[in-house]
Enzyme design. Sequence first.
Site, PDB file in Angstrom:
ATOM      1  N   LYS A  63      14.275  -6.686  13.271  1.00 30.49           N
ATOM      2  CA  LYS A  63      15.032  -6.918  12.037  1.00 30.49           C
ATOM      3  C   LYS A  63      16.216  -7.845  12.288  1.00 30.49           C
ATOM      4  O   LYS A  63      16.580  -8.644  11.424  1.00 30.49           O
ATOM      5  CB  LYS A  63      15.488  -5.591  11.443  1.00 30.49           C
ATOM      6  CG  LYS A  63      14.338  -4.716  10.948  1.00 30.49           C
ATOM      7  CD  LYS A  63      13.538  -5.396   9.849  1.00 30.49           C
ATOM      8  CE  LYS A  63      12.489  -4.468   9.247  1.00 30.49           C
ATOM      9  NZ  LYS A  63      11.721  -5.092   8.143  1.00 30.49           N
ATOM     10  N   SER A  73      14.641  -6.510   4.997  1.00 34.42           N
ATOM     11  CA  SER A  73      15.133  -6.241   6.343  1.00 34.42           C
ATOM     12  C   SER A  73      15.497  -4.762   6.428  1.00 34.42           C
ATOM     13  O   SER A  73      14.756  -3.896   5.970  1.00 34.42           O
ATOM     14  CB  SER A  73      16.331  -7.146   6.651  1.00 34.42           C
ATOM     15  OG  SER A  73      16.844  -6.922   7.944  1.00 34.42           O
ATOM     16  N   TYR A  97      12.610  -1.917  16.963  1.00 40.24           N
ATOM     17  CA  TYR A  97      12.630  -2.058  15.504  1.00 40.24           C
ATOM     18  C   TYR A  97      13.879  -2.840  15.091  1.00 40.24           C
ATOM     19  O   TYR A  97      13.797  -3.796  14.311  1.00 40.24           O
ATOM     20  CB  TYR A  97      12.608  -0.690  14.836  1.00 40.24           C
ATOM     21  CG  TYR A  97      12.712  -0.763  13.331  1.00 40.24           C
ATOM     22  CD1 TYR A  97      11.629  -1.169  12.565  1.00 40.24           C
ATOM     23  CD2 TYR A  97      13.905  -0.447  12.682  1.00 40.24           C
ATOM     24  CE1 TYR A  97      11.718  -1.258  11.190  1.00 40.24           C
ATOM     25  CE2 TYR A  97      14.008  -0.538  11.296  1.00 40.24           C
ATOM     26  CZ  TYR A  97      12.920  -0.941  10.550  1.00 40.24           C
ATOM     27  OH  TYR A  97      13.026  -1.034   9.183  1.00 40.24           O
ATOM     28  N   SER A 105       0.811  -1.218   0.000  1.00 38.93           N
ATOM     29  CA  SER A 105       0.000   0.000   0.000  1.00 38.93           C
ATOM     30  C   SER A 105       0.843   1.266   0.000  1.00 38.93           C
ATOM     31  O   SER A 105       0.330   2.355  -0.284  1.00 38.93           O
ATOM     32  CB  SER A 105      -0.940   0.006   1.212  1.00 38.93           C
ATOM     33  OG  SER A 105      -0.190  -0.017   2.417  1.00 38.93           O
ATOM     34  N   SER A 106       2.142   1.157   0.313  1.00 44.80           N
ATOM     35  CA  SER A 106       2.965   2.364   0.362  1.00 44.80           C
ATOM     36  C   SER A 106       4.434   1.983   0.342  1.00 44.80           C
ATOM     37  O   SER A 106       4.804   0.808   0.467  1.00 44.80           O
ATOM     38  CB  SER A 106       2.670   3.182   1.630  1.00 44.80           C
ATOM     39  OG  SER A 106       3.020   2.445   2.792  1.00 44.80           O
ATOM     40  N   ASP A 114      -3.732  -9.137   5.832  1.00 40.56           N
ATOM     41  CA  ASP A 114      -3.174  -8.598   7.070  1.00 40.56           C
ATOM     42  C   ASP A 114      -2.157  -9.601   7.574  1.00 40.56           C
ATOM     43  O   ASP A 114      -2.520 -10.688   8.036  1.00 40.56           O
ATOM     44  CB  ASP A 114      -4.297  -8.389   8.090  1.00 40.56           C
ATOM     45  CG  ASP A 114      -3.794  -7.839   9.422  1.00 40.56           C
ATOM     46  OD1 ASP A 114      -2.567  -7.663   9.575  1.00 40.56           O
ATOM     47  OD2 ASP A 114      -4.633  -7.588  10.312  1.00 40.56           O
TER      48      ASP A 114
END
Length: 274
Positions: free
Chosen positions: A147, A129, A143, A14-15, A51
């Site tokens: 990763k 990643s 975050y 979506s982005s 989702d």
Amino acid sequence: MNRRAQVILVTGASSGIGLAIARHLGDLGHQVFGGSRRQIDSHQFEQIVMDVDDDLSVDRGVEKIIHMTGRIDAVINSAGFGIVGAVENTSIGEAKAQFETNFFGTLRVCNAVLPIMRQQRAGLIVNVSSLAGLLAIPFHGLYSASKFALEGLTEALRMEVKPFGIRVILIEPGDYRTAFSVNRRQTSASLGDSPYRGAAASLARMEQEEQAGRPPQEIARLVGNLLHHRRPKLRYRVGKLGQRLVPNIRSIIPYSLYEWLLMKYYNVQGKSSG
């Protein structure tokens, strides 16, 4: 590899990086399915509701692709988001939400498509990643942790599925001009009277770097080329040269010096009250 049109699933379409990849691969003539939770307006690919935080949603999305095409040749796992805040200011719920999308979301998609790829004796999985998966960044600890975990998962997965003809790749972007900054979430405790005064300055530095970063279409072109690579490397670092070199620099200088340089770069204060 045969350069025929491939059936490709791109999550997080979506982005940002996911959208750039889905559009580019569609422009190349591949049959692309862009997975996202919200509606996408794009003529280059077909949207499927997916989702990655939800087992049933992932399974239904993959089943729809198989029903329509009979195969899945490649999956690009690009769904993800970032949270910002000191480790102490991150609740267990917020940490779980970060891992739910960035780590378990990728695992869900891999587990859904692997039986199909094993049966085909062919396939490509690209896990997006981050350089933050190689280098922990202050105030982005969870975050980075998500990763780091993705890096380990992908290393093991690559070895496990190679005998079935399945290729597995990590792409590790530095800063790119996307909506990632806008979509980043601050932990609740960071919005209050936190003793970690450096967090705001660190975030400002990161957002500045992201807005001055490269366009995500660069990553999309790389993915387009990797679709046909018989023996791809495990890791592809992408972004500004200086950022790509930091992991190498850390390995050859004393860690104390590296730590001091990183704290200075991200404006981490030496002392604070509390």
